[in-house]
Structures are given as structure tokens and as C-alpha cells.
Design a protein around this motif. Sequence first.
Motif, PDB file in Angstrom:
ATOM      1  N   PRO A   1      44.466  11.119 -34.085  1.00  0.00           N
ATOM      2  CA  PRO A   1      45.576  10.195 -34.317  1.00  0.00           C
ATOM      3  C   PRO A   1      46.905  10.964 -34.361  1.00  0.00           C
ATOM      4  CG  PRO A   1      43.846   9.870 -35.963  1.00  0.00           C
ATOM      5  CD  PRO A   1      43.528  11.136 -35.230  1.00  0.00           C
TER       6      PRO A   1
ATOM      7  N   ASP B   1      49.259  11.160 -36.279  1.00  0.00           N
ATOM      8  CA  ASP B   1      49.707  10.842 -37.635  1.00  0.00           C
ATOM      9  C   ASP B   1      48.881  11.725 -38.566  1.00  0.00           C
ATOM     10  OD1 ASP B   1      49.906   9.789 -40.202  1.00  0.00           O
ATOM     11  OD2 ASP B   1      49.257   7.776 -39.663  1.00  0.00           O
TER      12      ASP B   1
ATOM     13  N   ALA C   1      48.438  11.737 -41.731  1.00  0.00           N
ATOM     14  CA  ALA C   1      47.674  11.029 -42.768  1.00  0.00           C
ATOM     15  C   ALA C   1      46.351  10.528 -42.196  1.00  0.00           C
ATOM     16  CB  ALA C   1      48.491   9.860 -43.325  1.00  0.00           C
ATOM     17  N   ARG C   2      46.424   9.918 -41.010  1.00  0.00           N
ATOM     18  CA  ARG C   2      45.185   9.422 -40.433  1.00  0.00           C
ATOM     19  C   ARG C   2      44.306  10.575 -39.940  1.00  0.00           C
ATOM     20  NH1 ARG C   2      45.043   5.829 -36.459  1.00  0.00           N
ATOM     21  NH2 ARG C   2      47.138   5.926 -35.599  1.00  0.00           N
TER      22      ARG C   2
ATOM     23  N   ASN D   1      43.967  13.319 -41.444  1.00  0.00           N
ATOM     24  CA  ASN D   1      43.243  13.777 -42.630  1.00  0.00           C
ATOM     25  C   ASN D   1      41.989  12.942 -42.877  1.00  0.00           C
ATOM     26  OD1 ASN D   1      44.752  16.016 -43.553  1.00  0.00           O
ATOM     27  ND2 ASN D   1      46.349  14.637 -44.290  1.00  0.00           N
ATOM     28  N   GLY D   2      42.050  11.672 -42.521  1.00  0.00           N
ATOM     29  CA  GLY D   2      40.861  10.823 -42.630  1.00  0.00           C
ATOM     30  C   GLY D   2      39.765  11.285 -41.685  1.00  0.00           C
ATOM     31  N   VAL D   3      40.151  11.627 -40.454  1.00  0.00           N
ATOM     32  CA  VAL D   3      39.172  12.110 -39.466  1.00  0.00           C
ATOM     33  C   VAL D   3      38.535  13.413 -39.965  1.00  0.00           C
ATOM     34  CG1 VAL D   3      38.834  12.874 -37.093  1.00  0.00           C
ATOM     35  CG2 VAL D   3      40.476  11.042 -37.588  1.00  0.00           C
TER      36      VAL D   3
ATOM     37  N   SER E   1      38.290  14.465 -43.022  1.00  0.00           N
ATOM     38  CA  SER E   1      37.450  14.224 -44.198  1.00  0.00           C
ATOM     39  C   SER E   1      36.093  13.648 -43.833  1.00  0.00           C
ATOM     40  CB  SER E   1      38.163  13.269 -45.161  1.00  0.00           C
ATOM     41  OG  SER E   1      39.327  13.872 -45.675  1.00  0.00           O
ATOM     42  N   LEU E   2      36.069  12.790 -42.802  1.00  0.00           N
ATOM     43  CA  LEU E   2      34.774  12.258 -42.379  1.00  0.00           C
ATOM     44  C   LEU E   2      33.887  13.409 -41.888  1.00  0.00           C
ATOM     45  CD1 LEU E   2      33.153   9.612 -42.051  1.00  0.00           C
ATOM     46  CD2 LEU E   2      33.940   9.538 -39.671  1.00  0.00           C
TER      47      LEU E   2
ATOM     48  N   ALA F   1      45.742  23.489 -44.752  1.00  0.00           N
ATOM     49  CA  ALA F   1      45.525  22.169 -45.348  1.00  0.00           C
ATOM     50  C   ALA F   1      44.214  21.579 -44.843  1.00  0.00           C
ATOM     51  CB  ALA F   1      46.697  21.243 -45.028  1.00  0.00           C
TER      52      ALA F   1
ATOM     53  N   THR G   1      41.300  20.403 -47.354  1.00  0.00           N
ATOM     54  CA  THR G   1      40.823  19.015 -47.386  1.00  0.00           C
ATOM     55  C   THR G   1      39.304  18.990 -47.148  1.00  0.00           C
ATOM     56  OG1 THR G   1      42.934  18.150 -46.587  1.00  0.00           O
ATOM     57  CG2 THR G   1      41.018  16.741 -46.289  1.00  0.00           C
TER      58      THR G   1
ATOM     59  N   ILE H   1      39.248   6.809 -31.696  1.00  0.00           N
ATOM     60  CA  ILE H   1      39.541   7.517 -32.951  1.00  0.00           C
ATOM     61  C   ILE H   1      41.034   7.801 -33.084  1.00  0.00           C
ATOM     62  CG2 ILE H   1      39.240   9.749 -34.135  1.00  0.00           C
ATOM     63  CD1 ILE H   1      36.269   9.489 -33.691  1.00  0.00           C
TER      64      ILE H   1
ATOM     65  N   GLY I   1      42.574   4.897 -34.363  1.00  0.00           N
ATOM     66  CA  GLY I   1      42.266   4.522 -35.733  1.00  0.00           C
ATOM     67  C   GLY I   1      40.912   3.891 -35.983  1.00  0.00           C
TER      68      GLY I   1
END
Lengths: 479, 479, 151, 151
Positions: A290, A292, A294-295, A297-299, A301-302, A334, A338, A464, A467
Motif C-alpha cells: 500500500p 501508505d 500505516a497500511r 504496517n498492517g501488511v 504485522s500480518l 521500524a 513492528t 493488497i 487494502g
Amino acid sequence: MIRDERIPSDELRRIDEEIRSNWPTGEGVDFEDAIEYHESLPDHKRFADVLESADKPLLQPRAGVPRLDDQIELLQYLLEEGKADLLPTTIDSYTRDNEYEKAQQGLDKARETGDDTLNGFPAVNHGVDGCRKLIDAVDAPIEVRHGTPDARLLAAITFAGGFQSFEGGPISYNIPYTKRHGLEETIEKWQFVDRLAGAYTERGVRINREPFGPLTGTLVPPSIAIAVMLVEGKLAATQGVRSITLGYGQVGNVVQDVAALNALKELGNEYLPDEVVVTTVFHEWMGGFPPDEARANGVISLGGMTAAIAQPDKVITKSPQEFQGVPTMEANSAGLRTTRQVIDMAIEQDIRIDGIDEEQDLIERETRCLMDTIFEHGDGDVVQGTLKAFDSGALDVPFAPSDSAKGAVLPARDDDGRVRIFEWADLDMDDDIKEIHKARLSQRATTEGREQSFRMVADDVDAISDGKLIGRPQSQGDV
Amino acid sequence: MIRDERIPSDELRRIDEEIRSNWPTGEGVDFEDAIEYHESLPDHKRFADVLESADKPLLQPRAGVPRLDDQIELLQYLLEEGKADLLPTTIDSYTRDNEYEKAQQGLDKARETGDDTLNGFPAVNHGVDGCRKLIDAVDAPIEVRHGTPDARLLAAITFAGGFQSFEGGPISYNIPYTKRHGLEETIEKWQFVDRLAGAYTERGVRINREPFGPLTGTLVPPSIAIAVMLVEGKLAATQGVRSITLGYGQVGNVVQDVAALNALKELGNEYLPDEVVVTTVFHEWMGGFPPDEARANGVISLGGMTAAIAQPDKVITKSPQEFQGVPTMEANSAGLRTTRQVIDMAIEQDIRIDGIDEEQDLIERETRCLMDTIFEHGDGDVVQGTLKAFDSGALDVPFAPSDSAKGAVLPARDDDGRVRIFEWADLDMDDDIKEIHKARLSQRATTEGREQSFRMVADDVDAISDGKLIGRPQSQGDV
Amino acid sequence: MVFNTMSHTVVLGVIGSDAHVVGITILEQAFSAAGFDVINLGVQTSQEEFAEAAVDHDAEAVLVSSLYGHAEQDCQGFHEVLEEAGVDAVSYIGGNLAVGQDEFEQTRRTFRELGFDRVFDSETDPEDAIEALREDLQIKPTESERATISS
Amino acid sequence: MVFNTMSHTVVLGVIGSDAHVVGITILEQAFSAAGFDVINLGVQTSQEEFAEAAVDHDAEAVLVSSLYGHAEQDCQGFHEVLEEAGVDAVSYIGGNLAVGQDEFEQTRRTFRELGFDRVFDSETDPEDAIEALREDLQIKPTESERATISS
């Protein structure tokens, strides 16, 4: 005719000398001196030992800049601020193309102007002494990561320079990276790399070798990736390598990813000789990110969550700046932290997900089909089998730029987000397995109210970064 | 003697008038005019309808600043950049203490100097018109979030001002927030709030009520939180509320969190009257956060993953700047987007984890014990039962600052990271359940080679901010 | 999915030393599905290879992809090479065409000046490129095709 | 875990309008486990309540916790209040004692000047505070206690 046979010692020496004459720094390589240098290294810099004795996944980022002092600073930062367990040195593109002259110009310019005109560390130009300064200065094991079809001189110099781990292989650094290098050519060249690693291994300096698992990085069906890992692992073992880390790139479906990592470990131990210590590495999502942080970081983290459940020996982390290319060292750190937080919070939990065994079983059956076809194509010889199977399309990699693979296989996600094969082309797979994939994709088509088509493939490639995991039709999207 | 009975209409009117005379803006409240205003709102601003009709978890951040135009700008940003589905308006501390004069001074100062001397939006001081300007300007449903023991005037003004959701309850906004407000007093005051919401509901304006699930936010055993939710839900239902969102704060163990959310939904539907629409809200980790945005993103993502599996109706997100207090609006949006990415990537996956049913069963049994003791203490009356059960310690909340709860119960994580009860004090729980907790904690003690003691509690309180789930002894820590 | 009666050939490839293959794989599938004959030259294709293939297959369109940010230098003189080889075809380019943060309109102008008939950014849907090509080649969709598009 | 023969009483509380209870709950447990008699006044405790409890229980130490950043104003005049009430006890304060990014050494100085005997930051382990109090009260650990400390 090239076969899966160990290069004789005299042949090793002949090639080694020839290779080392390709660039002045090649003269700095002395095998006995190199063994002595490796023996002088403390235990916590011995890559294979550190990796194989870890009791939870070790984290490693990607990083490489042209100048030695900058590379030292970068790695020290990733160690101290990112808390990396293992470190990388990523090599520049010119070196990957064996263009040492151009790499030298880039390095000179970087030294003069301070600008980074190279996208990595030109280890051949830095030579044995430069490499050793890096190894001495940084207090953790370091791996060479690159993408070089002909990595013989790079291996000769970095091994002598004190690196004890070397990524790549004849298929995984050919098919996804280059158009015109023939597979036969790269296999021959990587046989030398592995044989050299084997020569160090014989003397007690175990060089860890790591085939590049993610391949083209885009929706690669697990069984195809695993088959390539097993072939490269076998080729390395034949040449005397005894520490092999098989790789796998996250597809984003937790069940399939855990199943694939389990299958990779299982089949690695089964297909590789007993004397090889097999470890596994999990790459956080290698497809489009992404735009972005923030998004992103979601990827990431998964990926951490998946690693906590599957517990591979190593995780290669991504940074939240993945979308924009090379991350700052802060962003790189980072990504490490994370990932670490997610793993450390989840790893002690007893998270057993239903259906992993079934998926693992399917992946193993598929992989066996591919391995069988390789052995058959080569009349028992893995090298010939691999060449002929890629040639016939019985073995194939989706989205392969190389002329050595048909690249005719196309993947798509099923209704649960697992990567299935939509277009089989000539891939040699049992019909009952094909039926399973077809049924799963048909289920998705029903959910989406559209035909199975390449549109699903296209939508999945972007999903992905947009999003989502699955590329659903727009009309089904959010409000 | 206060009981769980609906406040009669004339009594409602009497209190309402009395309350509204407490501060000049109270005069601006006119019930019929308010009904008309609510009826004029478009469907997508009707909180209960939007929440209850969603087909996946809606995301809501926390946010409140003193000035109206700043609050509008903040919420619009969170909507557009953070892609929040539902919005909050967090009220300042003076208003929570009913110190409207001090809130006015803070608001005046904020207007003069531009500095935010209040930590939230003083809705009472802004009055009905100010609230309606906010509701008009922002294109999503907005909830009032606060922490006010006596929220009667706040409710009167914000309901008339167009807000259709109101957080809090007599236990959940007393026990964790204040030392000296008696429980009997807060129950009486919240009966009015609920009765007022019920009056709107009778006229077709369904005000959503949301008891505050995380309570003290620190290792609250799920059954204790759920029991409090059921009590507050029942009290609200008695007063005529028909849209109730029961809350639960993440403890960090995925199995326990999913089980708790399932149990909350199940028991909510069982214990609350049929005419109430019960929804659930999941709060991302409310305990101490790591002092590092990268690691905080890991904590947030684990919350997103849990939400993707349990699928509550709403998720209250955290920001990566949680450690330092009030986040910037950029960080607040980032927390929303990170959570969204994880949920959207994981929610279509079929992730069924072993052991959730067993854990849910245990949580439900525990909750029933607590509900039984409440009913017994009150001879069937929930209000009297709650007062007497808290008084005797049969019902208790760990780390409760309030004098109304003993705060003698102490939690600790078991070897899998699930929150168990280490010190039961007088909590009324069946012995066989206590034995289960004891056995699980004993297993942890064995793993750690130390006695069960308050040290585990202390270590667990700090664990997540230190990067782990379970507070293991230092000697067992990382290298 | 056939339309009109005669087939139209397009040549497709990634120019320069760029090895990004996913985009053209999707494009190949999309143009094939839309009824075009697609000659996919793959990645790392030189200007001369584009010209040669266009001549050999009598292509009506040359579709150039570039994703690694060096499109401008890779395309210098490209249209002269096509002209010398006698190629008479519509030419499109698409992808990540500039490294920096330039406005896309400026990028479009640059590549239009280099000789490309149309310039697309990397977010372009394959359907849009197909639509544009049909317009430029004055291909009318058949009834069935029209139905598909509107669905 | 008993040590020496006589018991020592400490008064514990969160000062001002601060409602952070977790820290003092842990401290209460830790001091109790270490053999002290703990009078826990809980959160939102006024200066006068501290003084009163210290007199009533003949406390040897007054332990003040503050986590919400307003400790300095909450503690103005505190030691005068203690003195007027006739409290003769060691006084400690710990927690997040300043809102900003001040150096802790400066914060320590501020609170030492206000009259506290020791000042701790929020990262302090309860064991360290116990250790310090034993030193200040000249309490010697028993043999068994010493064994526990070294384990």
C-alpha cells in the motif's frame, strides 16, 4: 552434458583461478588465509550456528549502500535500533550484472560526492579487505543478498571476506531476475558457488546457503516455490553445502502460509540428504505494498502474526516505506520492531488453526507431483530434469520474466484468499489436484457473480496494495 | 431504596428540569424540537442503524478538542484521511467532574489564545446549538465518549444536540474513573440518562448506549468485564433503551479475546430483553503501550487480527502515539488505517482456532457465577444485587480506584498469556473454576521456575509495553 | 470473444533493462481476451526488437511498458527506429514513467513529444487501454462484445 | 517473609486528583510481601489524608505516587502539612513526576527541595524502593530474606 555431480577439486581450482582473474580484487583471495580468518571470528558471528541454534524466529532486514563506512553505520543502526538478529549486505545492480567497471565508477562517485549512485554494496570492488572490515565492525552474522545469475566472483570474494551466508541459486536468481541467462548456464555457475561453499564447509567453516524462496514475489503457488527450493537445496548439498535455509514468501492467507512453511520444513528434511541441516526463512509479503505507511504496517504485522504461528527459523522483514522503494534506516528498523512486537506477543500463545494439516497435505502432494516430473524428465538427474521440465513447461513459475521458463501458469486467489492455479498451461499436476483448485476458484466466481477469468488475476495482483487480500470486483467493494 | 425500575414520566420530567437549571445552556433543551432535529438527520448519521446494519466491524477512533471548529476539522480529517466509519466526541475532564464553570474558562482561553487548555470537547458549554453545528458539519454518526459519573446534563444537552450514541454506565464510569462517587449515587444518575435515551427511543429516535467494557483497562478477567456489561445493559433496557453496545477490552491473547467477544454477544442476547438490539465493541489494548510507534503498531495490528477473527460490530482503535498521550490527528488516522488493513486482509479468511469454544465455555460459566451472585445478593433485583455484591466483594474489579469496589482481586497471565485470577479475595466463583485458574497459573510458575506471586502481576502489567505478552522473569528474557 | 471479422495484431513488451513482468502478463491476457492477436516480447526488450517484431507481424499497435523509472532515456530515438524499420503502427506507453514527483500531465507531454500516441499512468485499467486502441483503430465492438462491456 | 522482629508501617497513596491505581496496588503487594504493614490510602488522596494516616498508624514512611504529571503542584506545602501534624517519617515520591521532557536529575532536585528524602522515576522496580527504605530505616534483612534477595 551438465549433471547433478560434484565438481572435482582440480576443476574447482581451475575455475576459481579463472574467475579471480576477472577483476583485480580477485587476487586478494587466499583460501588458507580465509579459513584462518573465519576461524578467528567469535561464535556470535557464525551465521549457520546462530541461525540453527535459535529457539525462536530470528529477524533480518534488507540493506545495502555503496560505501564501506556507510554500510557499517547502516548495519550497526539496524542492529542497535532495529534489534535485528541477523544482518544483510545487499549488493548493487551492476555487480549483479558482473559490470565491475561500472560498479567501480559508481563507488568512486559515491566516495567523491557522497551521493549513492549505486543501489547496493559493491562487494567485489571492496574486495576481501573491505568485506573483512565490515565483518569486523558489525557485531552480528551477515549474509550476502543480491540477485546475481553468475555470482562466482562475488562468492569467492565475500566468502574470503568473512561472510558466512549467501543468498540465491541457479533457478531463484535466474527466473525472477533476468530475461536471457540460460538455466543451464546459471546452474553451472551456481554449482561452482555451492562447491566453493562446500570447500569451506569441509574445512569446518560452514557457509550457509539460502535459495531465494519468493521467486517472482507475486502470488507464487506454494508448491512451485517449494519444488524450486528442494531442487536448489539438492544441488547445493551435492556440492558439499551442509547448512541450507529454504525460503518462502508470504501470500497473505495465514492458513496457507503456515501450511506452506510446515511443508517446506517437512519436505526439505525429506528430500535433502541427512547430513544437511535444513532451516527455513519466511519473507514478509513481496508483492505490491500500500502507498501508505500505516497500511503497510498492517501488511507487515500480518507477516509477523504468521511467523509467530509457523515459527520459521528466520524472517526477512519489510519496512513501512516498501511502496516507495529503498527505505530510510529508521523505517527499516521500524519494520523490524513492528514484526518483533507482533511475534513476541503472539509466539507464546497456543494458536492452532483448523485446516492447516489439510492445506499442508495438498501442498505436499502438489510438490511431490512437481518433484516426480523433474526426476522423470531427467531420468533421475535433478539438473537435467529441471532443465527439461522448465523447457516443456511441466515446471513453470508464474510471472517469470526469464526466457528459461514459460511463465504461462497463472495464479488466482480462491474465496478464502489462498493462492490457487487458474491457468495450468503445461504444468505437470495430477488431475485430482487440478480439480481441487478448479472447485475452489469456481466457489470464488460464484461468490463474486462473475466468470473465472484473468481479471481475477489482475485484481489479485493489486489487491493488497489496494487494502484487501482478495481482488473482488469493484461493485462488491466498500461503500 | 433504589431498585431496577423504570423512572416514571413525571419523575423524569422533574429531574430533567432540575438538571437543566444547573447551567445556562440547559435552557436550550426542548424535547419536541430535539425529536424534530433527529428526524431531520439523514440515514447515514443514525448511529444505531448504521452500527446494527454493518456487515463487518466498523472502526471508531477517540478524539476531542475544546473548540467547535477544531473539533469539526478533527472529525472531518479522521473521516477522510483515517476512513473512520463512526466518530467520537471525547469530553473534557472538567465536564466529567460537572465543573462547567472551569470548563467555560478553559474554552474561553482556548478561543482567545488558540491553546488547548482542556483535554476534550466541553459539550455542555457548547450547548445544543454547538452540538448541532458539529452533527451538521460531519458526515458520519458521532458518539459522546467521556467518563462522567453524573452525566445527566451532558446527556440532556448532547441528545438534544443530535448525538445518537452515548458511552458509559453507572459501574463502568464509576469504578475505573473516580474514588469517591458511591455506586448507588451513580446508578441513580445513570438511570436518568438511560431513561432519557429511552424517552427518545419511544419516539422513534433510537439512542445507542454503550457501557464501557475495558473497565480499569489492565488485565481485567473477561468474565468480570462481561458481568458488568450485562448489569449495565439490563439497567439501560429497563429504562427503555433498545440499542445497546456491550464492550470488551483486548487482553492480547487471541483465543481468549475471541472467546470473550463470542461470550459477550451470546450472554448479551441471553440476559438482555428480546426487544433490545445487542451489538458488541472491541477496544484495542487499553493497557500500557510500548514507548515506540513501530512496536505500538504491532500491538494495534494484533487487535486488528483479533477483530478480523471475532468480528465484533465495532472496534475502537488506538494510535501508535498511545504511549505519549493524546495523538496527533495524523497518528490517530494511522491507527485506523493500520487496523483497517489487517482486518480487510484477514476477515475473508477462514481462521478457526482450536480451543475457542472451551475458553468461551469457561468464560460463560464464570460470568454466570457472577450474575447468579448478583441476583442472589439483590433477591432478584439487579440494582440492589450489584450494590451488595460489590460491597461484599462477591463482585470485584481488579485495580479499581473506587471506594465502591474492593479492588482486592488480582489477575495474572497463565503460561499461554490468558488472563486468569491469581488473588480471588471474596469474588464469588465456583471452586471448580478456581481450580482451573490455579492449575493454569501453576503451569506458568513451573515454566518460569518461580512461585506464584504478585511479582507475576507486576511483570504482566508492564509486559506489553516492554514488548512481550507475558511478564516472564528477566533471567528468561532475550539475550 | 470475437469482434468484427478480421484480427488485429499488437506487439507488447517492457523496454530497456526493466524486468517487471506482471503488468505485461496481465495486458497480454486482457488484449487476448478482447480479441487481439498479441505478440508478447516480454521484459528487457530493445527498441530494435520492438521494431523487428512490429514489421514481422504487421502489427497495428506497439504497446510499451516501463516500470523502473528510466522510460525517458530508454525511449530516446525509439520512434526514429520504428520509422526506419517501416513500422506504421499506433504506439502507446504506460507504467511508472518518471522517477520523481512530476505531475503526470508533464510526463504525458514529454512522451507525447517523443512520439507516443497515448501515454498511461501505472494505475490505468487494461480495459481503458483496450477501449482507446479500439477507438484509434476504429474497431467497432460486436453486439455481444458491447454487452460484455456494459455488464 | 518476615524479617527482624518488629513490624514497620508505611502509608501509601496517590496524591492529588490522580486516579492511577495500578502502581500503588503493586507497591502495596510488594511492601506487604517484604514484611511491612501497609496502609494503602488509594488514589486521589489529599495532603491532609496522608498526614492523618501517618499519625494514626505511627508510620515510619510516607510513600507518595503520582502518574498524571501534576505532582509538583500537588506536593507544594506537603511537608509543612506533615510537620504541623507531627509526622516524623521518611518520605518518598515516585512516578511520572514531570509532564515535559525534563532531565530526571532536575526533577529529582525539585522534589528533594520540596522535602522528599528520595525521588524515583516510573521505571523503578518496587524492590529498589524496598531496598532503599530498609537502608533508611536501618532494617537488616534476616538470613532467609538475604537468601531471597540474592536468588
